[in-house]
Design a protein around this motif. Structure first.
Motif, mmCIF file in Angstrom:
data_model
loop_
_atom_site.group_PDB
_atom_site.id
_atom_site.type_symbol
_atom_site.label_atom_id
_atom_site.label_comp_id
_atom_site.label_asym_id
_atom_site.label_seq_id
_atom_site.Cartn_x
_atom_site.Cartn_y
_atom_site.Cartn_z
ATOM 1 N N ALA A 30 -0.957 -8.350 -14.586
ATOM 2 C CA ALA A 30 0.459 -8.278 -14.278
ATOM 3 C C ALA A 30 1.063 -9.666 -14.274
ATOM 4 C CB ALA A 30 0.638 -7.654 -12.905
ATOM 5 N N GLN A 31 2.305 -9.751 -14.660
ATOM 6 C CA GLN A 31 3.066 -10.983 -14.497
ATOM 7 C C GLN A 31 2.383 -12.207 -15.084
ATOM 8 O OE1 GLN A 31 6.125 -10.211 -13.403
ATOM 9 N NE2 GLN A 31 6.092 -10.928 -11.321
ATOM 10 N N ALA A 32 2.052 -12.127 -16.344
ATOM 11 C CA ALA A 32 1.353 -13.247 -16.962
ATOM 12 C C ALA A 32 2.074 -14.568 -16.736
ATOM 13 C CB ALA A 32 1.187 -12.992 -18.442
ATOM 14 N N GLN A 133 -0.419 7.067 -0.154
ATOM 15 C CA GLN A 133 -1.331 6.368 0.758
ATOM 16 C C GLN A 133 -0.636 5.214 1.493
ATOM 17 O OE1 GLN A 133 -2.361 7.128 -2.520
ATOM 18 N NE2 GLN A 133 -3.441 8.906 -1.718
ATOM 19 N N GLY A 134 0.620 5.008 1.207
ATOM 20 C CA GLY A 134 1.342 3.934 1.890
ATOM 21 C C GLY A 134 1.276 2.609 1.143
ATOM 22 N N ASN A 135 0.691 2.603 -0.049
ATOM 23 C CA ASN A 135 0.631 1.351 -0.819
ATOM 24 C C ASN A 135 1.982 1.078 -1.486
ATOM 25 O OD1 ASN A 135 -2.178 1.227 -0.275
ATOM 26 N ND2 ASN A 135 -2.495 2.732 -1.910
ATOM 27 N N ILE A 136 2.323 -0.187 -1.577
ATOM 28 C CA ILE A 136 3.617 -0.575 -2.143
ATOM 29 C C ILE A 136 3.559 -0.480 -3.672
ATOM 30 C CG2 ILE A 136 5.320 -2.449 -2.299
ATOM 31 C CD1 ILE A 136 3.892 -3.544 0.337
ATOM 32 N N ILE A 137 4.570 0.131 -4.260
ATOM 33 C CA ILE A 137 4.600 0.303 -5.724
ATOM 34 C C ILE A 137 5.361 -0.877 -6.351
ATOM 35 C CG2 ILE A 137 5.372 1.776 -7.626
ATOM 36 C CD1 ILE A 137 5.279 4.125 -5.529
ATOM 37 N N PHE A 138 4.719 -1.541 -7.283
ATOM 38 C CA PHE A 138 5.352 -2.664 -7.996
ATOM 39 C C PHE A 138 5.552 -2.312 -9.461
ATOM 40 C CE2 PHE A 138 3.274 -4.711 -4.422
ATOM 41 C CZ PHE A 138 4.240 -5.607 -4.006
ATOM 42 N N LYS A 139 6.668 -2.793 -10.013
ATOM 43 C CA LYS A 139 6.920 -2.677 -11.459
ATOM 44 C C LYS A 139 6.429 -3.963 -12.091
ATOM 45 C CE LYS A 139 11.371 -1.876 -11.200
ATOM 46 N NZ LYS A 139 12.781 -1.682 -11.417
ATOM 47 N N ASP A 140 5.673 -3.852 -13.165
ATOM 48 C CA ASP A 140 5.290 -5.051 -13.907
ATOM 49 C C ASP A 140 6.334 -5.264 -15.003
ATOM 50 O OD1 ASP A 140 3.755 -7.212 -14.723
ATOM 51 O OD2 ASP A 140 2.788 -6.005 -16.272
ATOM 52 N N ASN A 160 6.460 -3.048 -18.153
ATOM 53 C CA ASN A 160 5.144 -2.817 -18.781
ATOM 54 C C ASN A 160 4.429 -1.629 -18.159
ATOM 55 O OD1 ASN A 160 5.215 -5.016 -20.531
ATOM 56 N ND2 ASN A 160 4.385 -6.418 -18.986
ATOM 57 N N GLY A 161 4.674 -1.431 -16.894
ATOM 58 C CA GLY A 161 3.990 -0.363 -16.182
ATOM 59 C C GLY A 161 4.073 -0.604 -14.685
ATOM 60 N N TYR A 162 3.191 0.042 -13.965
ATOM 61 C CA TYR A 162 3.262 0.000 -12.498
ATOM 62 C C TYR A 162 1.888 -0.308 -11.905
ATOM 63 C CZ TYR A 162 7.628 2.317 -13.532
ATOM 64 O OH TYR A 162 8.865 2.595 -14.031
ATOM 65 N N TYR A 163 1.901 -0.825 -10.707
ATOM 66 C CA TYR A 163 0.657 -0.993 -9.958
ATOM 67 C C TYR A 163 1.013 -1.034 -8.478
ATOM 68 C CZ TYR A 163 2.067 -5.942 -9.842
ATOM 69 O OH TYR A 163 2.755 -7.104 -9.667
ATOM 70 N N THR A 164 0.015 -0.941 -7.639
ATOM 71 C CA THR A 164 0.293 -1.049 -6.200
ATOM 72 C C THR A 164 -0.478 -2.233 -5.631
ATOM 73 O OG1 THR A 164 -1.533 0.223 -5.294
ATOM 74 C CG2 THR A 164 0.375 1.490 -6.070
ATOM 75 N N SER A 175 -0.247 -16.453 -2.851
ATOM 76 C CA SER A 175 0.743 -17.527 -2.845
ATOM 77 C C SER A 175 2.135 -16.953 -3.068
ATOM 78 C CB SER A 175 0.423 -18.558 -3.921
ATOM 79 O OG SER A 175 0.797 -18.053 -5.182
ATOM 80 N N GLY A 176 2.193 -15.677 -3.436
ATOM 81 C CA GLY A 176 3.496 -15.049 -3.615
ATOM 82 C C GLY A 176 4.067 -15.209 -5.003
ATOM 83 N N ASP A 177 3.282 -15.797 -5.913
ATOM 84 C CA ASP A 177 3.808 -16.034 -7.254
ATOM 85 C C ASP A 177 3.604 -14.862 -8.196
ATOM 86 O OD1 ASP A 177 4.613 -18.550 -6.606
ATOM 87 O OD2 ASP A 177 2.706 -19.472 -7.142
ATOM 88 N N LYS A 178 2.739 -13.958 -7.795
ATOM 89 C CA LYS A 178 2.290 -13.003 -8.779
ATOM 90 C C LYS A 178 2.885 -11.596 -8.700
ATOM 91 C CE LYS A 178 -1.812 -11.595 -11.070
ATOM 92 N NZ LYS A 178 -3.198 -11.938 -11.288
ATOM 93 N N HIS A 179 3.249 -11.166 -7.504
ATOM 94 C CA HIS A 179 3.621 -9.766 -7.367
ATOM 95 C C HIS A 179 4.839 -9.418 -8.210
ATOM 96 C CE1 HIS A 179 6.955 -10.784 -4.700
ATOM 97 N NE2 HIS A 179 6.150 -11.738 -4.276
ATOM 98 N N GLY A 180 4.880 -8.165 -8.638
ATOM 99 C CA GLY A 180 5.989 -7.709 -9.483
ATOM 100 C C GLY A 180 7.178 -7.264 -8.658
#
Ligand SMILES: [Fe+2]
Length: 603
Positions: A30-32, A133-140, A160-164, A175-180
């Motif tokens: 994610a988030q290249a 399950q309470g996991n946060i959904i992120f958009k890539d 691109n898609g999704y991940y949690t 470090s907070g740089d990566k999440h979508g």
């Protein structure tokens, strides 16, 4: 919303998810571009590992509805009014309960309890989209080589898609740089404010909040202030800055709650806890407040919290969106001098003859009152001057000024924040003239403590300060005391969270300029002068994250807090450090890292 108990089940579900979707989805990280941004700090092996953890799902997981919570939650006790006889309370429920109140009693069984009605206010809370399950959904979001989002033909960002967050981890994530991108769901909720009055001084009280028609909270407690000159102590911790994306990876609210718990235990029976701001990372994301308050609840309900607003306490999720100027005050019940609510409010109170001033350094929006966007506007600055002068005229023994954004600290903010630079000359002059004893600060996530500092002209010092040559003596308690100093000591006890900064002014000028280009005007002489102001400056975390950069390092297991003991003409400051990784179940050790006192002449 914290779903810790589902973790083991979630792990199995998430694993099957990953296996299933990795067959049909591109197994890309994610988030290249964000990874590239962080790459100069990251250990390549660790980076690869963490990239491999995130598999992109083609289909967005089903979003769960937000559950109502009508048992009082996000409960906090705040000093509001005269702490000898008054106390403030704040809490939330989803639905509105008209008969909401606080019950206050000297006995645990609430015999002869007094009740005080609460005002309810409807607010729009924003919650993250989560899966079952309470996991946060992120958009890539697809990004180009420059790291800019790629837009499709419809003008919308290409996904691109999704991940949690269950699929995430690693140093760049933390470090907070990566999440979508995460979406927010708006939910109407209610926040309540109540104020107890007519209480007896120097008395322990029990309380609960809620309503007869609805639910009541568990029992909390607080004590009222005594009379002028009665000894007391209080604790300071700062910048818990709980970030949502770390909730299931490295829970920052847990570190914040543990720091406060240890501070209270170490101090013994503190009269209040001072939080110098940045309770959370993103004010707009209610999940962060909820998580921090839930985990801090035993402490938040055991003593009053003196809340100072930090810049993060007004941040929106998307940087380009308007700041949320009322979120801080929705979560606390503190006074609002001049009715000014601007990402927080400013106020003061007397505690056993000591005067505490809480400033709001979020004043920096352009207005008639503040055309130059200073950290403190004209009206607030006037109020600070008048308020301290009045306290001095009334014979206050001590004056303590609390600021989120620091005047003097060992990391970059103190010298690079434009809004702070614009108030330094005026504020340090006032601090000196008004004989402020201590300035307690946050924002810079580094351990800093100055010598007593006196104001001086810009011609003499680019930061308007010089070290006072104060007489010192060693007391019977073996503590070194400043003997009746004229100047003020500026303290910053690192952070109660996991995001830590480098003690940057201990590095070479070349390094400073490389990693913080905005400090390129700094000379060797400036640096030497600035460092001469400090008795202590240190980043306690042992890491190589700061070796070649000033990275946004967010994985520290070293937190600090300080204890202030006030007794007559003596004020003692003790800064402690906590070590131990809570996420690995390690034991937390408390260690004293700095101690000094201030002794004043009898007045
Ligand atoms: Fe901050």
């Amino acid at each position: 919303m914290n779903q810790k108990k589902h973790q083991s089940i979630t792990f199995r579900v998430a694993t099957s998810f990953v296996l299933l979707f990795s067959l049909i989805a591109t197994p890309q990280a994610a988030q290249a571009s964000a990874s590239e941004k962080a790459a100069d700090n990251a250990n390549p092996t660790a980076q690869q590992e963490s990239n491999n953890k995130i598999k992109i799902l083609d289909k967005k997981p089903k979003v769960e509805d937000i559950k109502k919570q009508n048992k009082p939650n996000r409960i906090i006790t705040n000093i509001n009014g005269n702490p000898q006889s008054e106390m403030g309370f704040s809490w939330y429920t989803s639905d509105k309960f008209d008969d909401s109140k606080v019950w206050v009693s000297e006995s645990k069984n609430f015999k002869n309890a007094k009740t005080f009605d609460a005002d309810a206010q409807k607010v729009d809370s924003k919650y993250l989209e989560r899966d079952k399950q309470g996991n946060i959904i992120f958009k890539d979001i697809a990004k180009n080589d420059e790291g800019e989002p790629v837009k499709g033909k419809d003008g919308k960002e290409k996904v691109n898609g999704y991940y949690t967050d269950k699929h995430a981890g690693g140093p760049e994530w933390m470090s907070g740089d990566k999440h979508g991108k995460a979406n927010l769901i708006t939910e109407a909720e209610h926040t309540y404010k109540a104020q107890a009055k007519g209480l007896k001084p120097n008395t322990k009280y029990y309380y609960k909040v809620g309503s007869d028609k609805g639910k009541k909270s568990q029992v909390g407690q607080f004590k009222t202030a005594g009379k002028k000159g009665d000894p007391f102590n209080f604790v300071q911790y700062t910048d818990t800055q709980n970030a949502f994306w770390n909730e299931n990876v490295r829970n920052e609210a847990a570190f914040g709650a543990d720091t406060l718990k240890n501070a209270i235990q170490t101090a013994g029976d503190p009269s209040f806890a001072l939080h110098t701001g940045d309770f959370i990372e993103t004010a707009e994301v209610e999940d962060e407040w909820k998580d921090l308050y839930k985990q801090s609840r035993p402490s938040f309900m055991s003593l009053p919290v003196v809340a100072t607003a930090g810049n993060h306490d007004e941040y929106a999720l998307n940087e380009e969106d308007e700041k949320l100027l009322t979120k801080f005050n929705e979560h606390v019940n503190v006074p609002k001098e001049n009715d000014a609510v601007n990402g927080g409010s400013y106020y003061s109170f007397d505690y056993n003859g000591a005067h505490m001033v809480v400033a709001n350094t979020n004043d920096n929006k352009k207005s008639k009152d503040n055309p130059d966007e200073k950290a403190i506007g004209k009206k607030q600055m006037e109020w600070i001057k008048k308020d301290i002068k009045k306290a001095r005229d009334n014979g206050s023994n001590w004056v303590v000024l609390n600021l989120h954004k620091p005047m003097y600290s060992k990391s970059y903010h103190a010298l690079s924040d434009e809004d702070v630079k614009k108030i330094r000359e005026e504020l340090t002059k006032e601090i000196d003239e008004l004989d402020v004893d201590l300035v307690l600060q946050g924002h810079d996530h580094v351990l800093s403590r100055t010598h007593p500092l006196e104001h001086t002209s810009t011609k003499n010092s680019f930061v308007n300060a010089k070290k006072e040559e104060t007489k010192q003596f060693v007391g019977q308690d073996n503590v070194t005391y400043y003997d009746n100093p004229k100047g003020s000591v500026y303290v910053l006890p690192n952070t109660g969270g996991t995001k830590e900064y480098d003690s940057i002014y201990d590095r070479s000028l070349e390094h400073i300029k490389k990693v913080r280009p905005e400090l390129s005007g700094l000379t060797e002489k400036d640096l030497e002068h600035y460092n001469s102001l400090f008795k202590l400056g240190k980043q306690p975390q042992e890491t190589d994250a700061f070796k070649d950069s000033h990275s946004n390092n967010r994985d520290s297991s070293s937190q600090n807090f300080s204890v202030y003991e006030v007794e007559g003409n003596t004020l003692k400051v003790k800064i402690y450090q906590l070590n131990g990784d809570i996420s690995k179940g390690e034991q937390r050790n408390v260690e004293l890292v700095d101690e000094f006192g201030i002794q004043k002449d009898n007045k």
